[in-house]
Write a protein that holds these residues in place. Structure first.
Motif, PDB file in Angstrom:
ATOM      1  N   ILE A   8       0.862  -1.187   0.000  1.00  0.00           N
ATOM      2  CA  ILE A   8       0.000   0.000   0.000  1.00  0.00           C
ATOM      3  C   ILE A   8       0.894   1.231   0.000  1.00  0.00           C
ATOM      4  CG2 ILE A   8      -1.751   1.314   1.272  1.00  0.00           C
ATOM      5  CD1 ILE A   8      -2.668  -1.344   2.494  1.00  0.00           C
ATOM      6  N   ILE A   9       0.580   2.169  -0.883  1.00  0.00           N
ATOM      7  CA  ILE A   9       1.328   3.429  -0.942  1.00  0.00           C
ATOM      8  C   ILE A   9       0.386   4.572  -0.575  1.00  0.00           C
ATOM      9  CG2 ILE A   9       2.501   5.082  -2.450  1.00  0.00           C
ATOM     10  CD1 ILE A   9       3.550   2.766  -4.079  1.00  0.00           C
ATOM     11  N   GLN A  10       0.820   5.395   0.354  1.00  0.00           N
ATOM     12  CA  GLN A  10       0.073   6.611   0.684  1.00  0.00           C
ATOM     13  C   GLN A  10       0.737   7.782  -0.013  1.00  0.00           C
ATOM     14  OE1 GLN A  10       0.015   8.005   4.821  1.00  0.00           O
ATOM     15  NE2 GLN A  10      -2.157   8.459   4.572  1.00  0.00           N
ATOM     16  N   GLY A  11      -0.038   8.559  -0.744  1.00  0.00           N
ATOM     17  CA  GLY A  11       0.518   9.674  -1.495  1.00  0.00           C
ATOM     18  C   GLY A  11       0.907  10.841  -0.614  1.00  0.00           C
ATOM     19  N   LYS A  12       1.351  11.920  -1.256  1.00  0.00           N
ATOM     20  CA  LYS A  12       1.738  13.116  -0.517  1.00  0.00           C
ATOM     21  C   LYS A  12       1.311  14.355  -1.291  1.00  0.00           C
ATOM     22  CE  LYS A  12       6.411  13.134  -2.501  1.00  0.00           C
ATOM     23  NZ  LYS A  12       7.853  13.119  -2.184  1.00  0.00           N
ATOM     24  N   TYR A  13       1.009  15.389  -0.554  1.00  0.00           N
ATOM     25  CA  TYR A  13       0.623  16.654  -1.171  1.00  0.00           C
ATOM     26  C   TYR A  13       1.869  17.372  -1.673  1.00  0.00           C
ATOM     27  CZ  TYR A  13      -3.987  15.908   0.809  1.00  0.00           C
ATOM     28  OH  TYR A  13      -5.210  15.375   1.114  1.00  0.00           O
ATOM     29  N   THR A  14       1.744  17.973  -2.848  1.00  0.00           N
ATOM     30  CA  THR A  14       2.867  18.676  -3.437  1.00  0.00           C
ATOM     31  C   THR A  14       2.350  19.790  -4.346  1.00  0.00           C
ATOM     32  OG1 THR A  14       4.945  18.377  -4.654  1.00  0.00           O
ATOM     33  CG2 THR A  14       3.039  17.120  -5.435  1.00  0.00           C
ATOM     34  N   VAL A  15       3.262  20.504  -4.971  1.00  0.00           N
ATOM     35  CA  VAL A  15       2.930  21.577  -5.912  1.00  0.00           C
ATOM     36  C   VAL A  15       3.679  21.319  -7.203  1.00  0.00           C
ATOM     37  CG1 VAL A  15       3.038  24.053  -6.377  1.00  0.00           C
ATOM     38  CG2 VAL A  15       2.533  23.255  -4.064  1.00  0.00           C
ATOM     39  N   ASP A  16       2.986  21.452  -8.339  1.00  0.00           N
ATOM     40  CA  ASP A  16       3.625  21.206  -9.629  1.00  0.00           C
ATOM     41  C   ASP A  16       3.143  22.251 -10.626  1.00  0.00           C
ATOM     42  OD1 ASP A  16       5.133  20.018 -11.614  1.00  0.00           O
ATOM     43  OD2 ASP A  16       4.492  17.985 -11.126  1.00  0.00           O
ATOM     44  N   GLY A  17       3.669  22.175 -11.839  1.00  0.00           N
ATOM     45  CA  GLY A  17       3.296  23.166 -12.847  1.00  0.00           C
ATOM     46  C   GLY A  17       3.733  24.550 -12.414  1.00  0.00           C
ATOM     47  N   ALA A  18       2.855  25.532 -12.578  1.00  0.00           N
ATOM     48  CA  ALA A  18       3.145  26.911 -12.184  1.00  0.00           C
ATOM     49  C   ALA A  18       2.611  27.221 -10.790  1.00  0.00           C
ATOM     50  CB  ALA A  18       2.553  27.882 -13.206  1.00  0.00           C
ATOM     51  N   GLY A  19       2.301  26.171 -10.025  1.00  0.00           N
ATOM     52  CA  GLY A  19       1.826  26.378  -8.661  1.00  0.00           C
ATOM     53  C   GLY A  19       0.536  25.652  -8.345  1.00  0.00           C
ATOM     54  N   VAL A  20       0.272  24.556  -9.055  1.00  0.00           N
ATOM     55  CA  VAL A  20      -0.947  23.781  -8.824  1.00  0.00           C
ATOM     56  C   VAL A  20      -0.752  22.866  -7.611  1.00  0.00           C
ATOM     57  CG1 VAL A  20      -2.552  22.091  -9.764  1.00  0.00           C
ATOM     58  CG2 VAL A  20      -1.554  23.832 -11.269  1.00  0.00           C
ATOM     59  N   GLY A  45      -7.642  18.227  -6.983  1.00  0.00           N
ATOM     60  CA  GLY A  45      -9.023  18.503  -6.634  1.00  0.00           C
ATOM     61  C   GLY A  45      -9.130  19.629  -5.623  1.00  0.00           C
ATOM     62  N   SER A  46      -9.834  20.684  -5.993  1.00  0.00           N
ATOM     63  CA  SER A  46     -10.021  21.816  -5.090  1.00  0.00           C
ATOM     64  C   SER A  46     -11.218  22.642  -5.546  1.00  0.00           C
ATOM     65  CB  SER A  46      -8.769  22.700  -5.069  1.00  0.00           C
ATOM     66  OG  SER A  46      -8.977  23.837  -4.249  1.00  0.00           O
ATOM     67  N   SER A  47     -11.867  23.298  -4.588  1.00  0.00           N
ATOM     68  CA  SER A  47     -12.946  24.243  -4.903  1.00  0.00           C
ATOM     69  C   SER A  47     -12.443  25.673  -4.823  1.00  0.00           C
ATOM     70  CB  SER A  47     -14.120  24.042  -3.928  1.00  0.00           C
ATOM     71  OG  SER A  47     -13.689  24.228  -2.589  1.00  0.00           O
ATOM     72  N   ASN A  48     -11.138  25.832  -4.621  1.00  0.00           N
ATOM     73  CA  ASN A  48     -10.514  27.154  -4.549  1.00  0.00           C
ATOM     74  C   ASN A  48      -9.670  27.369  -5.805  1.00  0.00           C
ATOM     75  OD1 ASN A  48      -9.168  29.500  -3.994  1.00  0.00           O
ATOM     76  ND2 ASN A  48      -8.286  28.821  -2.059  1.00  0.00           N
ATOM     77  N   TYR A  52      -5.380  26.011  -8.322  1.00  0.00           N
ATOM     78  CA  TYR A  52      -5.118  25.339  -9.605  1.00  0.00           C
ATOM     79  C   TYR A  52      -5.076  26.261 -10.816  1.00  0.00           C
ATOM     80  CZ  TYR A  52     -10.270  25.627 -10.064  1.00  0.00           C
ATOM     81  OH  TYR A  52     -11.571  26.079 -10.143  1.00  0.00           O
ATOM     82  N   ILE A  53      -5.491  27.520 -10.687  1.00  0.00           N
ATOM     83  CA  ILE A  53      -5.686  28.379 -11.854  1.00  0.00           C
ATOM     84  C   ILE A  53      -4.378  28.686 -12.596  1.00  0.00           C
ATOM     85  CG2 ILE A  53      -5.418  30.632 -10.756  1.00  0.00           C
ATOM     86  CD1 ILE A  53      -8.267  29.567 -13.160  1.00  0.00           C
ATOM     87  N   SER A  54      -3.229  28.599 -11.890  1.00  0.00           N
ATOM     88  CA  SER A  54      -1.940  28.864 -12.546  1.00  0.00           C
ATOM     89  C   SER A  54      -1.590  27.781 -13.560  1.00  0.00           C
ATOM     90  CB  SER A  54      -0.828  28.979 -11.506  1.00  0.00           C
ATOM     91  OG  SER A  54      -0.796  27.825 -10.678  1.00  0.00           O
ATOM     92  N   GLY A  55      -2.138  26.585 -13.368  1.00  0.00           N
ATOM     93  CA  GLY A  55      -2.068  25.528 -14.368  1.00  0.00           C
ATOM     94  C   GLY A  55      -0.685  24.976 -14.664  1.00  0.00           C
ATOM     95  N   PHE A  56      -0.617  24.338 -15.828  1.00  0.00           N
ATOM     96  CA  PHE A  56       0.621  23.708 -16.293  1.00  0.00           C
ATOM     97  C   PHE A  56       0.974  24.316 -17.649  1.00  0.00           C
ATOM     98  CE2 PHE A  56      -1.815  20.806 -13.687  1.00  0.00           C
ATOM     99  CZ  PHE A  56      -0.877  20.349 -12.773  1.00  0.00           C
ATOM    100  N   PRO A  57       1.665  25.479 -17.646  1.00  0.00           N
ATOM    101  CA  PRO A  57       2.020  26.140 -18.916  1.00  0.00           C
ATOM    102  C   PRO A  57       2.926  25.252 -19.767  1.00  0.00           C
ATOM    103  CG  PRO A  57       2.317  27.618 -17.039  1.00  0.00           C
ATOM    104  CD  PRO A  57       2.106  26.235 -16.478  1.00  0.00           C
ATOM    105  N   TRP A  58       3.269  25.750 -20.936  1.00  0.00           N
ATOM    106  CA  TRP A  58       4.007  24.976 -21.936  1.00  0.00           C
ATOM    107  C   TRP A  58       5.179  24.210 -21.330  1.00  0.00           C
ATOM    108  CZ3 TRP A  58       2.130  24.053 -26.587  1.00  0.00           C
ATOM    109  CH2 TRP A  58       1.168  24.931 -27.112  1.00  0.00           C
TER     110      TRP A  58
END
Length: 298
Positions: A8-20, A45-48, A52-58
């Motif tokens: 069993i693997i438990q994931g971890k919270y992180t930030v990727d892209g331009a700040g997602v 997954g977020s309601s804020n 996520y709005i900064s997204g994953f640019p080119w």
């Protein structure tokens, strides 16, 4: 033989892209040899919108396939091969990067216009989905890029006594998923929803990797192991999987043929050797990263 849980693997919270902000279920070289042919799975997954709005640019990809499956909100996407569009809830984007491709993915909340397109009464700021990376065998890493866009209406849904199975790839009870051609690791990808006291049974191929990520709720993954949401189940050997949910659950079911090759990984580029990674980085500096100007659209 019914498969037992081997890990069993438990994931971890992180930030990727331009700040997602996202939840990395698994990813990285050491884990990739265990989850082979699957390299990485992110749950976002977020309601804020600020999450996520900064997204994953080119950004570039080479040597892998990326599979984006959206549950809520929308993702505006574009790539260097001329593809451009919007992924809506239930849609799938299955991209074989092969020899090299640039793309961007920008998550956004649904707008009033989207509400009309989807004929939906739901309109909020939620954005939720998954992105899976699948490795390519060495003889396909420099193949022609392929783009597959699948609308929700083309994803088969099979009703079972205790819930529903959405078939993105693979076969369930004689029904095949819409993503078929050019899949080099024989992948199975289901989205399964079980009601309380529900059961999911699936035959699997011997020696194939079988993984299950629990999105919501919990379930018994063999006669001794109960796993709750946010965890990844890794199965051992056998030819059948049985999952029982006492309280109801939702999970992603994955199966694929292991590649069993060396992995050299640098950010969004996954090859077999360090020399191939250096070649890819040199291509980026020279502007020659996109090798094939005639991609395949499916």
């Amino acid at each position: 033989m019914i498969r037992k849980v081997s890990g069993i693997i438990q994931g971890k919270y992180t930030v990727d892209g331009a700040g997602v902000k996202l939840y990395r279920v698994f990813g990285g070289v050491p884990t990739a040899y265990i989850t082979d042919p699957f390299l990485l799975l992110d749950f976002f997954g977020s309601s804020n919108p600020s999450d996520y709005i900064s997204g994953f640019p080119w950004h570039p990809h080479r040597g892998i396939e990326t599979v984006t499956y959206l549950l809520e909100g929308k993702v505006e996407h574009e790539d260097s091969e001329g593809n451009k569009g919007v992924i809506y809830p239930g849609d799938v984007q299955w991209m074989t990067a092969g020899s090299g491709i640039f793309h961007q993915e920008m998550p956004k909340p649904l707008s009033l216009e989207d509400k009309g397109i989807l004929q939906s009464k739901i309109l909020d700021n939620s954005n939720k989905g998954l992105q899976l990376w699948i490795n390519l065998p060495s003889n396909k890493k420099m193949s022609t890029p392929v783009y597959r866009g699948v609308k929700s209406s083309h994803v088969p849904k099979v009703k079972i006594d205790s819930g529903e199975v959405k078939i993105i790839a693979g076969e369930f009870q004689g029904v095949n998923g819409p993503v078929k051609a050019g899949l080099y690791v024989d992948p199975t990808y289901f989205d399964v929803i079980l009601r309380p006291e529900g059961e999911f049974i699936q035959k699997v191929k011997e020696n194939y990797t079988v993984l299950v990520y629990v999105i919501q709720g919990g379930a018994d993954f063999d006669d001794r192991t109960k796993v709750d949401e946010g965890n990844l189940v890794i199965y051992g050997e056998g030819d059948e999987v049985r999952i029982r949910s006492q309280e109801g659950s939702r999970f992603i079911f994955l199966s694929g043929k292991p590649i069993k090759e060396n992995i050299a990984w640098y950010g969004p580029i996954v090859m077999n050797t360090d020399d191939q990674i250096r070649e890819a980085l040199l291509d980026l500096r020279r502007g020659t990263f996109v090798r094939d100007k005639n991609p395949v659209f499916e």
